[in-house]
Design a protein around this motif. Structure first.
Motif, mmCIF file in Angstrom:
data_model
loop_
_atom_site.group_PDB
_atom_site.id
_atom_site.type_symbol
_atom_site.label_atom_id
_atom_site.label_comp_id
_atom_site.label_asym_id
_atom_site.label_seq_id
_atom_site.Cartn_x
_atom_site.Cartn_y
_atom_site.Cartn_z
ATOM 1 N N GLN A 1 0.824 -1.195 0.000
ATOM 2 C CA GLN A 1 0.000 0.000 0.000
ATOM 3 C C GLN A 1 0.865 1.253 0.000
ATOM 4 O OE1 GLN A 1 -0.899 -2.620 1.745
ATOM 5 N NE2 GLN A 1 -3.078 -2.946 1.298
ATOM 6 N N VAL A 2 0.351 2.263 -0.630
ATOM 7 C CA VAL A 2 1.016 3.559 -0.641
ATOM 8 C C VAL A 2 0.405 4.428 0.447
ATOM 9 C CG1 VAL A 2 1.403 5.663 -1.965
ATOM 10 C CG2 VAL A 2 1.563 3.424 -3.089
ATOM 11 N N GLN A 3 1.239 5.124 1.171
ATOM 12 C CA GLN A 3 0.777 6.027 2.221
ATOM 13 C C GLN A 3 1.484 7.365 2.103
ATOM 14 O OE1 GLN A 3 1.574 3.777 5.828
ATOM 15 N NE2 GLN A 3 -0.598 3.276 5.988
ATOM 16 N N LEU A 4 0.778 8.421 2.512
ATOM 17 C CA LEU A 4 1.348 9.749 2.631
ATOM 18 C C LEU A 4 1.292 10.156 4.092
ATOM 19 C CD1 LEU A 4 -0.234 11.712 -0.377
ATOM 20 C CD2 LEU A 4 1.864 10.370 -0.322
ATOM 21 N N GLU A 5 2.391 10.645 4.614
ATOM 22 C CA GLU A 5 2.454 11.063 6.014
ATOM 23 C C GLU A 5 2.948 12.503 6.087
ATOM 24 O OE1 GLU A 5 4.619 8.482 8.552
ATOM 25 O OE2 GLU A 5 4.359 9.731 10.331
ATOM 26 N N GLU A 6 2.092 13.354 6.673
ATOM 27 C CA GLU A 6 2.419 14.775 6.811
ATOM 28 C C GLU A 6 3.013 15.055 8.183
ATOM 29 O OE1 GLU A 6 -1.798 15.421 4.615
ATOM 30 O OE2 GLU A 6 -1.276 14.350 6.451
ATOM 31 N N SER A 7 3.749 16.138 8.263
ATOM 32 C CA SER A 7 4.251 16.634 9.539
ATOM 33 C C SER A 7 4.506 18.131 9.416
ATOM 34 C CB SER A 7 5.538 15.915 9.949
ATOM 35 O OG SER A 7 6.551 16.126 8.991
ATOM 36 N N GLY A 8 4.597 18.782 10.581
ATOM 37 C CA GLY A 8 4.998 20.185 10.581
ATOM 38 C C GLY A 8 3.916 21.182 10.915
ATOM 39 N N GLY A 9 2.687 20.742 11.113
ATOM 40 C CA GLY A 9 1.647 21.686 11.479
ATOM 41 C C GLY A 9 1.824 22.184 12.903
ATOM 42 N N GLY A 10 0.997 23.152 13.292
ATOM 43 C CA GLY A 10 1.076 23.678 14.639
ATOM 44 C C GLY A 10 0.387 25.013 14.764
ATOM 45 N N VAL A 11 0.684 25.681 15.855
ATOM 46 C CA VAL A 11 0.105 26.994 16.138
ATOM 47 C C VAL A 11 1.198 28.050 16.001
ATOM 48 C CG1 VAL A 11 -1.085 28.411 17.838
ATOM 49 C CG2 VAL A 11 -1.525 25.938 17.731
ATOM 50 N N VAL A 12 0.869 29.123 15.321
ATOM 51 C CA VAL A 12 1.846 30.184 15.089
ATOM 52 C C VAL A 12 1.126 31.526 15.115
ATOM 53 C CG1 VAL A 12 1.621 30.055 12.582
ATOM 54 C CG2 VAL A 12 3.753 30.904 13.584
ATOM 55 N N GLN A 13 1.838 32.566 15.471
ATOM 56 C CA GLN A 13 1.253 33.902 15.477
ATOM 57 C C GLN A 13 1.230 34.477 14.062
ATOM 58 O OE1 GLN A 13 3.532 36.226 18.294
ATOM 59 N NE2 GLN A 13 2.267 35.510 20.002
ATOM 60 N N ARG A 19 6.798 25.072 8.311
ATOM 61 C CA ARG A 19 7.179 24.253 7.169
ATOM 62 C C ARG A 19 6.497 22.907 7.282
ATOM 63 N NH1 ARG A 19 12.713 21.171 5.544
ATOM 64 N NH2 ARG A 19 12.713 21.595 3.295
ATOM 65 N N LEU A 20 5.709 22.561 6.283
ATOM 66 C CA LEU A 20 5.047 21.268 6.226
ATOM 67 C C LEU A 20 5.867 20.322 5.358
ATOM 68 C CD1 LEU A 20 1.322 22.344 5.655
ATOM 69 C CD2 LEU A 20 2.587 22.148 7.799
ATOM 70 N N SER A 21 5.845 19.057 5.760
ATOM 71 C CA SER A 21 6.510 18.011 4.985
ATOM 72 C C SER A 21 5.539 16.873 4.757
ATOM 73 C CB SER A 21 7.742 17.479 5.723
ATOM 74 O OG SER A 21 8.682 18.494 5.958
ATOM 75 N N CYS A 22 5.722 16.163 3.659
ATOM 76 C CA CYS A 22 4.878 15.006 3.351
ATOM 77 C C CYS A 22 5.728 13.973 2.630
ATOM 78 C CB CYS A 22 3.703 15.428 2.498
ATOM 79 S SG CYS A 22 2.697 14.055 1.890
ATOM 80 N N VAL A 23 5.773 12.776 3.210
ATOM 81 C CA VAL A 23 6.557 11.688 2.642
ATOM 82 C C VAL A 23 5.627 10.607 2.115
ATOM 83 C CG1 VAL A 23 8.294 9.958 3.070
ATOM 84 C CG2 VAL A 23 8.430 12.144 4.248
ATOM 85 N N ALA A 24 5.876 10.177 0.894
ATOM 86 C CA ALA A 24 5.139 9.064 0.305
ATOM 87 C C ALA A 24 5.957 7.792 0.467
ATOM 88 C CB ALA A 24 4.854 9.332 -1.162
#
Length: 118
Positions: A1-13, A19-24
């Motif tokens: 199976q193919v998956q995409l995994e995001e990271s880097g979200g959050g709270v900012v002023q 910076r968001l990242s996404c690895v397939a």
């Protein structure tokens, strides 16, 4: 199976950066377009930016000059550098990729929350 995994979200002023990242991962022969959509509460999902395998980019007008999309083909990864963030950028950001696996189709990540608030 193919998956995409995001990271880097959050709270900012307002005015800040994220910076968001996404690895397939999985059985991937090649990846065509990769990109980011976002969905704010009560609104439809909208394209933020996308990038072809040859690094041709496309941006929504509201993020031009503030966001930069890039990708690392060797790592099957797409990035979204977001600068000068505004309250209106608050949304769940979804990564997607047009992937050639055993068949060709679009794949989506689970989404990562970006909140811009003072």
């Amino acid at each position: 199976q193919v998956q995409l995994e995001e990271s880097g979200g959050g709270v900012v002023q307002p005015g800040g950066s994220l910076r968001l990242s996404c690895v397939a991962s999985g059985k991937i022969f090649s990846i065509n377009v990769m990109g980011w959509y976002r969905q704010a509460p009560g609104k439809e999902r909208e394209l933020v930016a996308d990038i072809t395998s040859h690094h041709r980019t496309n941006y929504q007008d509201s993020v031009k000059g503030r966001f930069t999309i890039s990708r690392d083909n060797a790592r099957n990864t797409v990035y979204l550098q977001m600068n000068s963030l505004k309250v209106d950028d608050t949304a769940v950001y979804y990564c997607y990729a047009d992937i050639n696996s055993y068949w060709r189709r679009d794949y989506w990540g689970q989404g990562t929350q970006v909140t811009v608030s003072s």
